[in-house]
Design a protein around this motif. Structure first.
Motif, mmCIF file in Angstrom:
data_model
loop_
_atom_site.group_PDB
_atom_site.id
_atom_site.type_symbol
_atom_site.label_atom_id
_atom_site.label_comp_id
_atom_site.label_asym_id
_atom_site.label_seq_id
_atom_site.Cartn_x
_atom_site.Cartn_y
_atom_site.Cartn_z
ATOM 1 N N THR A 84 54.919 55.441 33.530
ATOM 2 C CA THR A 84 53.642 54.936 33.469
ATOM 3 C C THR A 84 53.560 54.862 31.776
ATOM 4 O OG1 THR A 84 52.734 57.090 33.360
ATOM 5 C CG2 THR A 84 53.102 56.229 35.398
ATOM 6 N N ASN A 85 52.376 54.063 31.776
ATOM 7 C CA ASN A 85 51.889 53.908 30.229
ATOM 8 C C ASN A 85 51.587 55.316 29.614
ATOM 9 O OD1 ASN A 85 51.806 50.886 29.325
ATOM 10 N ND2 ASN A 85 51.155 50.791 31.433
ATOM 11 N N VAL A 86 50.878 55.967 30.592
ATOM 12 C CA VAL A 86 50.422 57.433 29.885
ATOM 13 C C VAL A 86 51.669 58.123 29.629
ATOM 14 C CG1 VAL A 86 49.436 59.550 30.550
ATOM 15 C CG2 VAL A 86 48.199 57.650 31.137
ATOM 16 N N GLU A 87 52.763 58.125 30.525
ATOM 17 C CA GLU A 87 53.876 58.922 30.106
ATOM 18 C C GLU A 87 54.611 58.493 29.008
ATOM 19 O OE1 GLU A 87 54.825 60.424 34.750
ATOM 20 O OE2 GLU A 87 55.636 58.553 33.866
ATOM 21 N N TYR A 88 54.862 57.062 28.685
ATOM 22 C CA TYR A 88 55.577 56.567 27.760
ATOM 23 C C TYR A 88 54.821 56.790 26.494
ATOM 24 C CZ TYR A 88 57.443 53.555 24.244
ATOM 25 O OH TYR A 88 58.035 53.180 23.066
ATOM 26 N N GLY A 89 53.379 56.717 26.594
ATOM 27 C CA GLY A 89 52.609 57.048 25.352
ATOM 28 C C GLY A 89 52.726 58.130 24.780
ATOM 29 N N LEU A 90 52.980 59.081 25.395
ATOM 30 C CA LEU A 90 53.061 60.647 25.135
ATOM 31 C C LEU A 90 54.764 60.704 24.289
ATOM 32 C CD1 LEU A 90 51.733 62.478 28.309
ATOM 33 C CD2 LEU A 90 50.649 62.509 25.783
ATOM 34 N N ILE A 91 55.600 59.902 24.938
ATOM 35 C CA ILE A 91 56.609 60.046 24.332
ATOM 36 C C ILE A 91 56.847 58.991 22.988
ATOM 37 C CG2 ILE A 91 59.384 59.079 24.415
ATOM 38 C CD1 ILE A 91 59.167 60.019 27.422
ATOM 39 N N CYS A 275 49.686 52.267 18.716
ATOM 40 C CA CYS A 275 48.558 53.695 18.786
ATOM 41 C C CYS A 275 49.324 54.898 18.855
ATOM 42 C CB CYS A 275 47.336 53.314 19.641
ATOM 43 S SG CYS A 275 46.255 52.047 18.968
ATOM 44 N N MET A 276 49.985 55.188 19.770
ATOM 45 C CA MET A 276 50.787 56.544 20.441
ATOM 46 C C MET A 276 51.530 56.876 19.057
ATOM 47 S SD MET A 276 48.994 57.790 22.655
ATOM 48 C CE MET A 276 50.020 59.243 22.749
ATOM 49 N N ARG A 277 52.244 55.777 18.611
ATOM 50 C CA ARG A 277 53.190 56.273 17.442
ATOM 51 C C ARG A 277 52.288 56.539 16.258
ATOM 52 N NH1 ARG A 277 56.357 51.727 19.620
ATOM 53 N NH2 ARG A 277 55.345 50.290 18.287
ATOM 54 N N THR A 278 51.284 55.964 16.071
ATOM 55 C CA THR A 278 50.337 56.288 14.867
ATOM 56 C C THR A 278 49.882 57.486 14.986
ATOM 57 O OG1 THR A 278 50.028 53.809 14.565
ATOM 58 C CG2 THR A 278 48.481 55.252 13.441
ATOM 59 N N VAL A 279 49.576 57.997 16.508
ATOM 60 C CA VAL A 279 49.053 59.423 16.463
ATOM 61 C C VAL A 279 50.125 60.365 15.979
ATOM 62 C CG1 VAL A 279 48.324 61.281 18.105
ATOM 63 C CG2 VAL A 279 47.365 58.605 18.268
ATOM 64 N N LEU A 330 44.983 57.682 25.339
ATOM 65 C CA LEU A 330 45.632 57.969 26.840
ATOM 66 C C LEU A 330 44.501 57.378 27.670
ATOM 67 C CD1 LEU A 330 46.751 61.641 26.073
ATOM 68 C CD2 LEU A 330 48.115 59.696 26.533
ATOM 69 N N ASN A 331 43.539 57.358 27.384
ATOM 70 C CA ASN A 331 42.302 56.791 28.270
ATOM 71 C C ASN A 331 42.658 55.351 28.508
ATOM 72 O OD1 ASN A 331 39.761 56.746 29.741
ATOM 73 N ND2 ASN A 331 38.866 55.496 28.037
ATOM 74 N N ALA A 332 42.815 54.577 27.386
ATOM 75 C CA ALA A 332 43.410 53.219 27.646
ATOM 76 C C ALA A 332 44.575 52.954 28.291
ATOM 77 C CB ALA A 332 43.716 52.541 26.153
ATOM 78 N N LYS A 335 43.874 53.499 32.089
ATOM 79 C CA LYS A 335 43.216 52.255 32.542
ATOM 80 C C LYS A 335 44.315 51.273 33.034
ATOM 81 C CE LYS A 335 39.187 50.517 33.513
ATOM 82 N NZ LYS A 335 38.256 50.268 32.369
ATOM 83 N N ILE A 336 45.069 50.836 32.129
ATOM 84 C CA ILE A 336 46.363 50.019 32.332
ATOM 85 C C ILE A 336 47.018 50.388 33.567
ATOM 86 C CG2 ILE A 336 48.407 48.776 31.503
ATOM 87 C CD1 ILE A 336 47.254 49.462 28.763
ATOM 88 N N ASP A 337 47.395 51.681 33.666
ATOM 89 C CA ASP A 337 48.238 52.275 34.605
ATOM 90 C C ASP A 337 47.348 52.003 36.238
ATOM 91 O OD1 ASP A 337 50.546 52.965 33.508
ATOM 92 O OD2 ASP A 337 49.658 55.167 33.179
ATOM 93 N N LYS A 338 45.779 52.073 36.240
ATOM 94 C CA LYS A 338 45.392 51.983 37.241
ATOM 95 C C LYS A 338 44.859 50.474 37.689
ATOM 96 C CE LYS A 338 42.976 56.366 37.073
ATOM 97 N NZ LYS A 338 41.580 57.077 37.092
#
Length: 434
Positions: A84-91, A275-279, A330-332, A335-338
């Protein structure tokens, strides 16, 4: 490295948890130690645009063997890893900690990720076979050509590169710049945005996106653009001239006049990946700051740096800002995942504005804590700052996202005024009874 307390990892898929653990170990124990080797293996002078450091290829081999490959393509793509986008975002946050090596080592680096998504989502079977397959295999790289020097490209309807059809070919004429990846010797293909129907009354139907092999006659890579003194070899951010560049009509993506539709599908998830890479970049900067200010040898006015109140406050502010930004991203992603990227435009814009600005603040504090050394090549902070600063322009400048957010908020004003008037009327009626 900070523990992510915003997500219950046990609620995510076992496949993700396995990949996350592998990615964390790979970034910390392979990519970060290899950064100095990468720099040492870079060529000098013009050779820096021709040499791909061997250590990067070694990292790719290991990443692929671990299954850390093409993780960015989501659950809707047969070619992807099914995250999911959340899962990939964390990686992606993990890969941001070694931004020069980890994303490319895992075949998850921009602009290839966005371009691969274009081919996967909109490409014909022939286009996928010729371009998507070698990109997914990491055999070639790509570039996305939209920004132009002669117009304000923050409004993409301004682009002027001309796409003219002549029989079975499209002919391209115009100039682009800040084309990331165009300097890389492995860059084999450009996705080029231009105007194919400038007289169309619908300004968002004037543009088309065309696939252009990088060795097509008529293409001149003029120069790499400098980012605060860095040329980012070997990828670069190049200025390119297209003069009577001819490609077959089969190289159109989705169809004439559908360029805006394609790039919107490309940019939504890509903004979240940035954005996630930047975090992750911000987390690394904070860690470097923590190590510096607690070093016993770093003392001023009889105190260790960490004993100064201003330093403590800067650390606290950085912790708050990083966690706030991560929540927005992660909220964004959720939202994409849903729904899809279009349904998450507000959340994407909020993250896209906040995260680079947050990271710049955190990196700046870390530079300050390092003294003059923070500006030097002895630490990665100055380069990180320059790279993150570009993100306030990439995928739409702050001003465009803020304008969109502000307009969306203003649409609520009439309903709010009506509700406030109702409250006032009820309040007045109650007062009248007293």
């Amino acid at each position: 490295m900070a523990t992510n307390s915003l997500i219950n990892f046990d609620s995510l898929s076992p496949k993700f948890r396995d990949l996350y653990a592998k990615a964390k170990d790979f970034v910390e124990n392979d990519c970060l130690p290899a950064e100095a080797i990468f720099e040492a293996q870079m060529g000098q002078g013009e050779n820096r645009w021709k040499v791909i450091p061997p250590v990067l290829e070694e990292l790719k081999v290991k990443a692929r063997s671990l299954g850390l490959w093409n993780l960015f393509l989501g659950t809707s793509y047969k070619e992807g890893a099914g995250l999911t986008n959340v899962e990939y975002g964390l990686i992606a946050e993990l890969t941001g900690r070694s931004i020069k090596l980890a994303p490319e080592a895992m075949n998850c680096s921009a602009p290839d990720t966005g371009n691969m998504e274009v081919f996967a989502k909109y490409g014909t079977e022939a286009q996928k076979e010729r371009w998507l397959k070698p990109l997914l295999d990491g055999k070639i790289r790509s570039a996305f050509a939209m920004t132009e020097p002669a117009v304000a490209s923050s409004d993409a309807t301004n682009i002027e590169l001309n796409i003219r059809r002549e029989g079975g070919q499209y002919v391209l004429n115009g100039k682009k710049w800040w084309i990331s990846g165009a300097g890389d010797p492995r860059c084999a293909v450009y996705l080029v945005m231009g105007k194919s129907d400038p007289s169309n009354e619908n300004k968002h139907r004037q543009q088309s996106l065309v696939i252009v092999p990088s060795d097509t006659p008529g293409i001149t890579v003029v120069r790499p653009m400098m980012v605060m003194g860095y040329d980012d070899a070997p990828e670069g951010h190049c200025e390119i001239i297209f003069k009577d560049v001819r490609v077959p009509v089969e190289n159109i993506v989705l169809g004439e006049g559908r360029g805006f539709e394609v790039i919107q599908g490309r940019l939504g998830p890509g903004r979240i990946h940035h954005c996630m890479r930047t975090v992750g970049i911000a987390e690394r900067a904070l860690e470097l700051m923590l190590a510096r200010v607690t070093d016993p040898s770093r003392r001023t006015f009889g105190k260790n740096l960490a004993q100064h109140g201003t330093i403590v406050q800067d650390i606290a502010r950085s912790r708050i800002e990083i966690d706030r930004a991560r929540f927005l991203v992660l909220n964004a992603a959720q939202k994409i995942d849903k729904g899809d990227a279009k349904s998450a435009l507000k959340e994407i814009s909020m993250a896209k504005v906040d995260v680079p600005n947050m990271a710049l603040q955190v990196i700046d504090r870390a530079i300050q804590a390092h003294g003059a050394g923070g500006l030097s090549q002895d630490f990665p902070l100055a380069r990180l700052y320059a790279g993150v600063r570009t993100l306030r322009f990439a995928d739409g400048p702050d001003e465009v996202h803020l304008a969109q957010l502000g307009r969306n908020e203003l649409r609520r004003a009439e309903e709010i005024r009506a509700r406030l008037n109702q409250i006032k009327d009820k309040s007045d009626a109650l007062k009248a009874k007293l």
